[in-house]
Design an enzyme around this catalytic site. Structure first.
Site, PDB file in Angstrom:
ATOM      1  N   LYS A  26     -45.336  23.081 -51.886  1.00 48.31           N
ATOM      2  CA  LYS A  26     -46.409  23.761 -52.644  1.00 48.31           C
ATOM      3  C   LYS A  26     -46.643  23.083 -53.987  1.00 48.31           C
ATOM      4  O   LYS A  26     -47.780  22.835 -54.392  1.00 48.31           O
ATOM      5  CB  LYS A  26     -46.028  25.230 -52.873  1.00 48.31           C
ATOM      6  CG  LYS A  26     -46.891  25.943 -53.897  1.00 48.31           C
ATOM      7  CD  LYS A  26     -46.437  27.354 -54.159  1.00 48.31           C
ATOM      8  CE  LYS A  26     -45.495  27.525 -55.302  1.00 48.31           C
ATOM      9  NZ  LYS A  26     -46.061  27.373 -56.660  1.00 48.31           N
ATOM     10  N   ASN A  27     -45.550  22.774 -54.676  1.00 49.02           N
ATOM     11  CA  ASN A  27     -45.700  22.226 -56.025  1.00 49.02           C
ATOM     12  C   ASN A  27     -46.166  20.777 -56.035  1.00 49.02           C
ATOM     13  O   ASN A  27     -46.518  20.246 -57.086  1.00 49.02           O
ATOM     14  CB  ASN A  27     -44.383  22.371 -56.808  1.00 49.02           C
ATOM     15  CG  ASN A  27     -44.136  23.811 -57.214  1.00 49.02           C
ATOM     16  OD1 ASN A  27     -44.972  24.675 -56.992  1.00 49.02           O
ATOM     17  ND2 ASN A  27     -42.976  24.070 -57.795  1.00 49.02           N
ATOM     18  N   ARG A  96     -51.406  29.639 -61.715  1.00 51.32           N
ATOM     19  CA  ARG A  96     -51.006  28.773 -62.834  1.00 51.32           C
ATOM     20  C   ARG A  96     -51.549  27.348 -62.647  1.00 51.32           C
ATOM     21  O   ARG A  96     -51.966  26.683 -63.588  1.00 51.32           O
ATOM     22  CB  ARG A  96     -49.471  28.750 -62.879  1.00 51.32           C
ATOM     23  CG  ARG A  96     -48.858  27.734 -63.805  1.00 51.32           C
ATOM     24  CD  ARG A  96     -48.710  28.267 -65.195  1.00 51.32           C
ATOM     25  NE  ARG A  96     -48.214  27.255 -66.108  1.00 51.32           N
ATOM     26  CZ  ARG A  96     -48.283  27.358 -67.414  1.00 51.32           C
ATOM     27  NH1 ARG A  96     -48.828  28.399 -67.974  1.00 51.32           N
ATOM     28  NH2 ARG A  96     -47.813  26.412 -68.180  1.00 51.32           N
ATOM     29  N   CYS A 120     -46.814  33.212 -61.861  1.00 54.88           N
ATOM     30  CA  CYS A 120     -45.687  34.142 -61.893  1.00 54.88           C
ATOM     31  C   CYS A 120     -45.435  34.643 -63.301  1.00 54.88           C
ATOM     32  O   CYS A 120     -45.516  33.888 -64.266  1.00 54.88           O
ATOM     33  CB  CYS A 120     -44.428  33.447 -61.385  1.00 54.88           C
ATOM     34  SG  CYS A 120     -44.350  33.353 -59.604  1.00 54.88           S
ATOM     35  N   ARG A 125     -45.222  31.178 -70.828  1.00 54.99           N
ATOM     36  CA  ARG A 125     -45.906  30.074 -70.160  1.00 54.99           C
ATOM     37  C   ARG A 125     -47.140  29.586 -70.929  1.00 54.99           C
ATOM     38  O   ARG A 125     -48.271  29.625 -70.425  1.00 54.99           O
ATOM     39  CB  ARG A 125     -46.264  30.442 -68.719  1.00 54.99           C
ATOM     40  CG  ARG A 125     -45.063  30.947 -67.953  1.00 54.99           C
ATOM     41  CD  ARG A 125     -45.317  31.012 -66.480  1.00 54.99           C
ATOM     42  NE  ARG A 125     -45.135  29.734 -65.816  1.00 54.99           N
ATOM     43  CZ  ARG A 125     -45.273  29.551 -64.516  1.00 54.99           C
ATOM     44  NH1 ARG A 125     -45.584  30.538 -63.742  1.00 54.99           N
ATOM     45  NH2 ARG A 125     -45.081  28.354 -63.990  1.00 54.99           N
ATOM     46  N   PRO A 126     -46.950  29.126 -72.158  1.00 59.57           N
ATOM     47  CA  PRO A 126     -48.092  28.596 -72.908  1.00 59.57           C
ATOM     48  C   PRO A 126     -48.583  27.281 -72.305  1.00 59.57           C
ATOM     49  O   PRO A 126     -47.909  26.696 -71.447  1.00 59.57           O
ATOM     50  CB  PRO A 126     -47.509  28.362 -74.304  1.00 59.57           C
ATOM     51  CG  PRO A 126     -46.044  28.204 -74.106  1.00 59.57           C
ATOM     52  CD  PRO A 126     -45.678  28.993 -72.875  1.00 59.57           C
ATOM     53  N   ILE A 127     -49.751  26.816 -72.759  1.00 59.29           N
ATOM     54  CA  ILE A 127     -50.263  25.519 -72.284  1.00 59.29           C
ATOM     55  C   ILE A 127     -50.482  24.571 -73.465  1.00 59.29           C
ATOM     56  O   ILE A 127     -51.280  23.647 -73.394  1.00 59.29           O
ATOM     57  CB  ILE A 127     -51.563  25.683 -71.447  1.00 59.29           C
ATOM     58  CG1 ILE A 127     -52.614  26.493 -72.218  1.00 59.29           C
ATOM     59  CG2 ILE A 127     -51.276  26.304 -70.106  1.00 59.29           C
ATOM     60  CD1 ILE A 127     -53.987  26.447 -71.562  1.00 59.29           C
ATOM     61  N   ASP A 128     -49.746  24.841 -74.559  1.00 55.84           N
ATOM     62  CA  ASP A 128     -49.918  24.021 -75.761  1.00 55.84           C
ATOM     63  C   ASP A 128     -49.644  22.535 -75.514  1.00 55.84           C
ATOM     64  O   ASP A 128     -50.341  21.668 -76.055  1.00 55.84           O
ATOM     65  CB  ASP A 128     -49.016  24.546 -76.891  1.00 55.84           C
ATOM     66  CG  ASP A 128     -47.556  24.633 -76.471  1.00 55.84           C
ATOM     67  OD1 ASP A 128     -47.293  25.092 -75.342  1.00 55.84           O
ATOM     68  OD2 ASP A 128     -46.686  24.237 -77.254  1.00 55.84           O
ATOM     69  N   LEU A 129     -48.650  22.228 -74.666  1.00 52.63           N
ATOM     70  CA  LEU A 129     -48.326  20.814 -74.435  1.00 52.63           C
ATOM     71  C   LEU A 129     -49.455  20.099 -73.690  1.00 52.63           C
ATOM     72  O   LEU A 129     -49.732  18.923 -73.941  1.00 52.63           O
ATOM     73  CB  LEU A 129     -47.014  20.693 -73.648  1.00 52.63           C
ATOM     74  CG  LEU A 129     -45.778  21.276 -74.342  1.00 52.63           C
ATOM     75  CD1 LEU A 129     -44.596  21.343 -73.377  1.00 52.63           C
ATOM     76  CD2 LEU A 129     -45.407  20.432 -75.560  1.00 52.63           C
ATOM     77  N   ASP A 309     -36.322  27.357 -60.019  1.00 58.93           N
ATOM     78  CA  ASP A 309     -36.952  27.969 -58.853  1.00 58.93           C
ATOM     79  C   ASP A 309     -35.951  28.380 -57.769  1.00 58.93           C
ATOM     80  O   ASP A 309     -36.338  28.988 -56.767  1.00 58.93           O
ATOM     81  CB  ASP A 309     -38.003  27.021 -58.246  1.00 58.93           C
ATOM     82  CG  ASP A 309     -39.276  26.973 -59.085  1.00 58.93           C
ATOM     83  OD1 ASP A 309     -39.365  27.707 -60.082  1.00 58.93           O
ATOM     84  OD2 ASP A 309     -40.185  26.185 -58.737  1.00 58.93           O
ATOM     85  N   ARG A 401     -47.288  33.363 -51.698  1.00 58.68           N
ATOM     86  CA  ARG A 401     -47.844  32.285 -52.524  1.00 58.68           C
ATOM     87  C   ARG A 401     -47.140  30.965 -52.225  1.00 58.68           C
ATOM     88  O   ARG A 401     -47.738  29.900 -52.415  1.00 58.68           O
ATOM     89  CB  ARG A 401     -47.684  32.619 -54.013  1.00 58.68           C
ATOM     90  CG  ARG A 401     -48.587  33.756 -54.481  1.00 58.68           C
ATOM     91  CD  ARG A 401     -48.483  33.931 -55.980  1.00 58.68           C
ATOM     92  NE  ARG A 401     -48.377  32.631 -56.600  1.00 58.68           N
ATOM     93  CZ  ARG A 401     -47.577  32.323 -57.618  1.00 58.68           C
ATOM     94  NH1 ARG A 401     -46.828  33.247 -58.160  1.00 58.68           N
ATOM     95  NH2 ARG A 401     -47.535  31.105 -58.101  1.00 58.68           N
TER      96      ARG A 401
END
Ligand code: UD1
Length: 420
Positions: A26-27, A96, A120, A125-129, A309, A401
């Site tokens: 999946k990933n 995500r 999840c 879970r920020p997206i700053d990077l 995980d 999922r």
């Protein structure tokens, strides 16, 4: 495939035995599907598992004009006519991985509007990077009313130093850079096998990317991409889940289409608790007899450390192991919701911030429990396979999922599990 009311009913006690193929990752497949947007020719992705996350990714892609033909186990992706660079907000909140489309869309159309991604509930879970990395490459970013407006008309090659080796940020920046003039260098990147798979996929379309699997990735800009056919790698987390399931129930399971190299940290732990694991090319043979031993410490880490995980599944195993085990969850700050559910089944788990202390009990007993996230839900199913009596796992849309009909896989191996 799924309704939001679906649940699993499990009668515990059966050992697992037999042979099963490990599904595609999946990933890997989610960023690869985003990467298809880079190419204005048809791309064929093979061995596509039936997963809720993939269904949602298809819908997001269709919303921007991508045509998708789904066959039995392959799909044809045609991104020749991208008609929008605004992603569907509601769908982005369910997934995500919608964030991966940002890099690919910016590379292809130089503009994108996205909302904050969901996924999840395991931490902030920020997206700053992702965003600061893009800004370092010249992308202008404006945040307004929960939307993120990105303008990449002045995007240029350069060097990006990630503060933390985020998997998603690495993948996003790789895709954003493929058409930039010159050479882009990404430092302190994630080394996960799925990053190597994404590099291999992108290169199969004509990209010039090297270094994936190390802490530095180099992207040499190209002008055009061509069509490709690609089979992503097998899913190391599903592979690991099935190994832990065998460890917990006892039995002998042969996993085909496996890749033990991607699960060396897990294999070391399972060997230490008493499982016998033999590997031969793409086959893993695991045998578990008797009660597993406890594990002094599992520290979740970025790859090649122990994967976050697989933390919930290991907690289920440790709940019935002989002795006291400790887990420290270092990657996500809120990834222990399954612990409370395991305690409802008779486990003895104490939480303090990022640390879980698990005193192994002789027996778990079946109970109604709720899945709160994908891997936590899988951990509860594993506990149910071992528990005495009936376990009902609610909210299994989380599990759908990432596991392609988990109940069928486990039934084939001898478990008593039904979807209702
Ligand atoms: C990916 C995997 C997920 C796995 C995780 C860690 C996919 C689709 N998902 O998620 O299954 O659990 O890697 O192995 O591949 N972070 C920030 N700022 C950012 C990005 C991340 O602070 O901009 C933090 C996160 O909050 C988290 C840590 O970095 O604490 C790791 O996140 P990241 O590696 O980005 O994970 P994902 O790509 O979301």
């Amino acid at each position: 495939m799924n309704t939001y009311q679906d649940k699993f009913i499990i009668i515990g006690g059966n050992s697992l035995n037999g042979c099963i193929n490990v599904q595609t990752s999946k990933n890997s497949i989610l960023p690869i599907l985003a990467g298809c947007v880079l190419c204005d020719k048809q791309v064929v992705i093979k061995k596509v598992p039936k997963l809720l996350d993939i269904d949602n990714m298809f819908k997001i892609l269709q919303g921007i004009g991508v045509k998708i033909v789904e066959g039995d186990d392959e799909c044809i992706i045609d991104s020749s006519n991208i008609c929008s660079n605004t992603l569907n907000q509601d769908l982005c909140k369910t997934l995500r991985s919608s964030i991966f489309l940002l890099g690919a869309l910016l590379a292809r159309t130089r503009q994108a509007v996205i909302s904050y991604p969901g996924g999840c509930d395991i931490g902030n879970r920020p997206i700053d990077l992702h965003l600061t990395g893009l800004e370092e490459l010249g992308v202008k970013i404006l945040k307004r009313h929960s939307l993120i407006y990105c303008d990449a008309k002045d995007m240029h090659s350069g060097t990006v130093q990630l503060d933390f080796p985020s998997v998603g940020a690495t993948e996003n920046l790789m895709m954003a850079s493929v058409f930039l003039n010159g050479v882009t260098i990404l430092n302190n990147v994630a080394k996960e096998p799925e990053i190597v798979d994404l590099q291999n996929f992108l290169n199969s379309m004509g990209c010039k990317i090297s270094g994936a699997g190390t802490s530095q990735i180099t992207i040499e800009g190209v002008n055009n991409l061509h069509s490709t056919q690609y089979t992503p790698i097998s899913d190391r987390i599903v592979e690991g889940t099935l190994m832990i399931a065998t460890a917990i129930t006892g039995g002998n399971v042969v996993l085909k289409n496996a890749n033990y190299k991607n699960n060396e940290s897990l294999i070391a732990k399972l060997s230490s608790v008493g499982c016998q694991i033999d590997v031969k090319s793409d086959i893993i043979n695991i045998t578990s007899k008797g009660r597993p031993q406890s594990i002094d410490l599992i520290d979740t880490q970025v790859y090649p450390g122990f994967p976050t995980d697989l933390q919930a599944q290991m907690m289920a195993l440790q709940s019935v192991s002989d002795g006291v085990s400790i887990i420290c969850e270092n990657v996500f700050e809120n990834r222990y919701k399954h612990a409370k559910e395991l305690n409802k089944m008779g486990a003895n788990i104490i939480l303090r911030d990022r640390v879980a202390v698990i005193k192994g009990v002789d027996e778990l007993t079946g109970a109604p429990v709720d899945a709160y996230d994908l891997r936590g839900g899988a951990g509860l199913v594993l506990a149910g396979l071992k528990a005495k009596g009936y376990t009902t796992v609610n909210n299994i849309y989380h599990i759908d999922r990432g596991y392609d009909h988990f109940e069928n896989i486990l039934s084939e191996l001898g478990a008593d599990i039904k979807r209702i």
